[in-house]
Each structure stands twice: as C-alpha cells, then as structure tokens.
Design a protein around this motif. Structure first.
Motif, PDB file in Angstrom:
ATOM      1  N   GLU A  99       0.773  -5.338 -13.242  1.00 48.96           N
ATOM      2  CA  GLU A  99       1.207  -6.627 -12.725  1.00 48.96           C
ATOM      3  C   GLU A  99       2.629  -6.541 -12.180  1.00 48.96           C
ATOM      4  O   GLU A  99       3.493  -5.909 -12.779  1.00 48.96           O
ATOM      5  CB  GLU A  99       1.112  -7.688 -13.823  1.00 48.96           C
ATOM      6  N   PHE A 100       2.821  -7.151 -11.010  1.00 51.81           N
ATOM      7  CA  PHE A 100       4.119  -7.217 -10.334  1.00 51.81           C
ATOM      8  C   PHE A 100       4.645  -5.831  -9.939  1.00 51.81           C
ATOM      9  O   PHE A 100       5.848  -5.633  -9.809  1.00 51.81           O
ATOM     10  CB  PHE A 100       5.152  -7.969 -11.186  1.00 51.81           C
ATOM     11  N   THR A 101       3.752  -4.872  -9.738  1.00 57.08           N
ATOM     12  CA  THR A 101       4.169  -3.543  -9.297  1.00 57.08           C
ATOM     13  C   THR A 101       4.301  -3.528  -7.779  1.00 57.08           C
ATOM     14  O   THR A 101       3.690  -4.326  -7.074  1.00 57.08           O
ATOM     15  CB  THR A 101       3.158  -2.457  -9.716  1.00 57.08           C
ATOM     16  N   LEU A 102       5.103  -2.586  -7.283  1.00 61.77           N
ATOM     17  CA  LEU A 102       5.316  -2.437  -5.850  1.00 61.77           C
ATOM     18  C   LEU A 102       4.776  -1.083  -5.396  1.00 61.77           C
ATOM     19  O   LEU A 102       5.217  -0.041  -5.874  1.00 61.77           O
ATOM     20  CB  LEU A 102       6.802  -2.533  -5.509  1.00 61.77           C
ATOM     21  N   PHE A 103       3.812  -1.140  -4.447  1.00 63.04           N
ATOM     22  CA  PHE A 103       3.264   0.061  -3.822  1.00 63.04           C
ATOM     23  C   PHE A 103       3.510  -0.002  -2.317  1.00 63.04           C
ATOM     24  O   PHE A 103       2.817   0.631  -1.541  1.00 63.04           O
ATOM     25  CB  PHE A 103       1.755   0.153  -4.078  1.00 63.04           C
ATOM     26  N   TYR A 104       4.494  -0.754  -1.898  1.00 60.71           N
ATOM     27  CA  TYR A 104       4.779  -1.035  -0.506  1.00 60.71           C
ATOM     28  C   TYR A 104       4.850   0.254   0.326  1.00 60.71           C
ATOM     29  O   TYR A 104       5.602   1.178   0.019  1.00 60.71           O
ATOM     30  CB  TYR A 104       6.100  -1.794  -0.395  1.00 60.71           C
ATOM     31  N   GLY A 105       4.015   0.329   1.368  1.00 59.53           N
ATOM     32  CA  GLY A 105       4.083   1.417   2.334  1.00 59.53           C
ATOM     33  C   GLY A 105       3.599   2.780   1.856  1.00 59.53           C
ATOM     34  O   GLY A 105       3.733   3.759   2.575  1.00 59.53           O
ATOM     35  N   LEU A 106       3.039   2.867   0.668  1.00 56.99           N
ATOM     36  CA  LEU A 106       2.618   4.165   0.137  1.00 56.99           C
ATOM     37  C   LEU A 106       1.263   4.606   0.681  1.00 56.99           C
ATOM     38  O   LEU A 106       0.411   3.794   1.017  1.00 56.99           O
ATOM     39  CB  LEU A 106       2.532   4.126  -1.389  1.00 56.99           C
ATOM     40  N   ASN A 107       1.058   5.886   0.722  1.00 58.95           N
ATOM     41  CA  ASN A 107      -0.230   6.469   1.063  1.00 58.95           C
ATOM     42  C   ASN A 107      -1.029   6.586  -0.236  1.00 58.95           C
ATOM     43  O   ASN A 107      -0.763   7.472  -1.050  1.00 58.95           O
ATOM     44  CB  ASN A 107      -0.033   7.849   1.699  1.00 58.95           C
ATOM     45  N   LEU A 108      -1.966   5.671  -0.436  1.00 59.77           N
ATOM     46  CA  LEU A 108      -2.763   5.623  -1.660  1.00 59.77           C
ATOM     47  C   LEU A 108      -4.234   5.952  -1.383  1.00 59.77           C
ATOM     48  O   LEU A 108      -5.127   5.454  -2.060  1.00 59.77           O
ATOM     49  CB  LEU A 108      -2.642   4.238  -2.307  1.00 59.77           C
ATOM     50  N   LYS A 109      -4.475   6.785  -0.386  1.00 57.64           N
ATOM     51  CA  LYS A 109      -5.848   7.150  -0.035  1.00 57.64           C
ATOM     52  C   LYS A 109      -6.585   7.683  -1.248  1.00 57.64           C
ATOM     53  O   LYS A 109      -6.063   8.515  -1.998  1.00 57.64           O
ATOM     54  CB  LYS A 109      -5.854   8.224   1.058  1.00 57.64           C
ATOM     55  N   SER A 120      -0.256 -10.046  -8.674  1.00 60.87           N
ATOM     56  CA  SER A 120       0.969 -10.037  -7.859  1.00 60.87           C
ATOM     57  C   SER A 120       1.464  -8.632  -7.511  1.00 60.87           C
ATOM     58  O   SER A 120       2.650  -8.439  -7.244  1.00 60.87           O
ATOM     59  CB  SER A 120       2.085 -10.834  -8.535  1.00 60.87           C
ATOM     60  N   ALA A 121       0.572  -7.662  -7.483  1.00 58.13           N
ATOM     61  CA  ALA A 121       0.951  -6.313  -7.033  1.00 58.13           C
ATOM     62  C   ALA A 121       1.161  -6.355  -5.517  1.00 58.13           C
ATOM     63  O   ALA A 121       0.512  -7.109  -4.811  1.00 58.13           O
ATOM     64  CB  ALA A 121      -0.124  -5.308  -7.398  1.00 58.13           C
ATOM     65  N   ASP A 122       2.073  -5.523  -5.027  1.00 64.35           N
ATOM     66  CA  ASP A 122       2.394  -5.512  -3.601  1.00 64.35           C
ATOM     67  C   ASP A 122       1.891  -4.221  -2.962  1.00 64.35           C
ATOM     68  O   ASP A 122       2.432  -3.146  -3.202  1.00 64.35           O
ATOM     69  CB  ASP A 122       3.902  -5.635  -3.414  1.00 64.35           C
ATOM     70  N   PHE A 123       0.833  -4.356  -2.135  1.00 65.73           N
ATOM     71  CA  PHE A 123       0.272  -3.239  -1.388  1.00 65.73           C
ATOM     72  C   PHE A 123       0.587  -3.378   0.106  1.00 65.73           C
ATOM     73  O   PHE A 123      -0.070  -2.774   0.938  1.00 65.73           O
ATOM     74  CB  PHE A 123      -1.248  -3.188  -1.574  1.00 65.73           C
ATOM     75  N   MET A 124       1.586  -4.178   0.434  1.00 67.14           N
ATOM     76  CA  MET A 124       1.926  -4.418   1.834  1.00 67.14           C
ATOM     77  C   MET A 124       2.173  -3.086   2.554  1.00 67.14           C
ATOM     78  O   MET A 124       2.899  -2.223   2.060  1.00 67.14           O
ATOM     79  CB  MET A 124       3.166  -5.302   1.924  1.00 67.14           C
ATOM     80  N   GLU A 125       1.517  -2.922   3.699  1.00 70.19           N
ATOM     81  CA  GLU A 125       1.633  -1.750   4.563  1.00 70.19           C
ATOM     82  C   GLU A 125       1.211  -0.440   3.902  1.00 70.19           C
ATOM     83  O   GLU A 125       1.503   0.647   4.409  1.00 70.19           O
ATOM     84  CB  GLU A 125       3.052  -1.634   5.143  1.00 70.19           C
ATOM     85  N   ALA A 126       0.516  -0.502   2.779  1.00 70.57           N
ATOM     86  CA  ALA A 126       0.027   0.719   2.109  1.00 70.57           C
ATOM     87  C   ALA A 126      -1.257   1.199   2.779  1.00 70.57           C
ATOM     88  O   ALA A 126      -1.997   0.415   3.362  1.00 70.57           O
ATOM     89  CB  ALA A 126      -0.227   0.440   0.636  1.00 70.57           C
ATOM     90  N   ASP A 127      -1.500   2.484   2.692  1.00 68.64           N
ATOM     91  CA  ASP A 127      -2.759   3.056   3.182  1.00 68.64           C
ATOM     92  C   ASP A 127      -3.686   3.206   1.990  1.00 68.64           C
ATOM     93  O   ASP A 127      -3.506   4.094   1.158  1.00 68.64           O
ATOM     94  CB  ASP A 127      -2.524   4.405   3.861  1.00 68.64           C
ATOM     95  N   LEU A 128      -4.673   2.323   1.903  1.00 64.59           N
ATOM     96  CA  LEU A 128      -5.625   2.296   0.803  1.00 64.59           C
ATOM     97  C   LEU A 128      -7.002   2.809   1.239  1.00 64.59           C
ATOM     98  O   LEU A 128      -8.011   2.508   0.608  1.00 64.59           O
ATOM     99  CB  LEU A 128      -5.759   0.870   0.273  1.00 64.59           C
ATOM    100  N   THR A 129      -7.044   3.603   2.282  1.00 60.59           N
ATOM    101  CA  THR A 129      -8.309   4.116   2.797  1.00 60.59           C
ATOM    102  C   THR A 129      -9.100   4.795   1.677  1.00 60.59           C
ATOM    103  O   THR A 129      -8.581   5.660   0.977  1.00 60.59           O
ATOM    104  CB  THR A 129      -8.055   5.120   3.941  1.00 60.59           C
TER     105      THR A 129
END
Length: 190
Positions: A99-109, A120-129
């Motif tokens: 909860e409330f973690t930031l993964f902003y912009g990360l490559n999480l393929k 409320s986790a932040d995956f903004m601009e992350a690559d979740l392919t």
C-alpha cells in the motif's frame, strides 16, 4: 565486521540497523521475519534471495538491485522503488502489503503480484507488460500512462483504470470487473 559478499546464509528475526545492509551483496540468502524498516539501501544487491514475513515499511530502497528475489507476506507500506537499480532485475510478491508504494516509471515486465494489497500504489508510466495481478486489491492504484499490454487483471478488484490513458491491448479482465474500466464515464451497470 560484516563482509561485503554474503553467500548462502539464513537471517532470522534480525533487526537491521540503518546502514548495516548498504554496500553489500547477498546471494542465495533467506531472510525470515527480519526488520529492514530503518534501513537505507545504498548499493545493495540481492541475487536469488527469498524474504518471508519481513518488514520494509518506510525503508529507503535507494540503488538496490533485486535479481530473482521473492517476497512473501512482507510489508512494503510507503516504500519508493523508483530509485532501484533497473539493470537485470526480477522480483515477485505473494501475500504482501504494498500500500502507498511507488513504482513510477519502472520496467515491471512479467512481474507477479499474488494476493497483494496495492491500495494507492503508483504505477504511473510503468511498463507492466505481461505482469500478473492475481487476486490483488487495486483500490486507488494509479495506472496513468502505464503500459499494461497482456497484463492479467482477471481476479483483481477495486481498480479504476482509464483505457484512454493506459495501454491495455490484450490485457485480461473479468466480465464482472468491467466497471473498473468504465468508472470515468459514470455509467450505471446492472
């Protein structure tokens, strides 16, 4: 003095001091019920490590490398992953509090999130392919400008994802969860 390279060790019920983990490499280690919440992870590398019932709440995950690491029933509340080393990294989460973690912009393929709370986790601009969100609570999670193509959301719930601002080609959703994709249109689904 702790060596810089630690191999094939198990740490159990250990509370790590703020800089005790920095500038170290851990390979094939297990961490059970350890507390990392006071740590600043500087130039730390974990390779083939398992973490179970560990507390990372509010820890400073700065320049940490995670290569083939698995986290089970760990607490990552308010952790910012955005500064982590993205050179060859792979990790998965099972039954974790994110909860409330930031993964902003990360490559999480291909990253797996199984039975996790991602409120409320932040995956903004992350690559979740091809990532998997299996039975995850995604209430107020932010996917703005994320790439979530072929991502599996089938069993997850309480999400609000805008298909106009998130790339969702071939993403998998349950028919019963379509409301989470249409919320901005204020439709009434029955």
């Amino acid at each position: 003095m702790t060596p810089d390279f630690i191999y094939d060790q198990t740490f159990e019920n250990k509370v790590f001091e703020p800089h005790a983990i920095s500038f170290r490499e851990y390979e094939n280690c297990k961490f059970i019920q350890c507390d990392f919440s006071a740590c600043s992870f500087l130039s730390t590398l974990f390779i083939d490590c398992d973490f179970k019932d560990c507390n990372f709440k509010n820890a400073a995950i700065n320049y940490v490398g995670l290569r083939n690491c698995h986290f089970q029933t760990c607490n990552f509340t308010h952790v910012n992953f955005t500064m982590m080393d993205q050179t060859i990294f792979e990790f998965s989460f099972t039954d974790c509090n994110l909860e409330f973690t930031l993964f902003y912009g990360l490559n999480l393929k291909k990253t797996s999130f199984i039975n996790c709370s991602l409120i409320s986790a932040d995956f903004m601009e992350a690559d979740l392919t091809q990532a998997m969100f299996d039975n995850c609570n995604l209430y107020r999670a932010n996917f703005t400008k994320a790439k979530a193509e072929k991502t599996d959301f089938y069993t997850s719930y309480d999400f609000d994802i805008d298909p106009d601002s998130t790339k969702l080609k071939n993403a998998i959703f349950s028919k019963h969860s379509l409301e989470g994709l249409l919320r901005k249109h204020q439709l009434i689904l029955k």
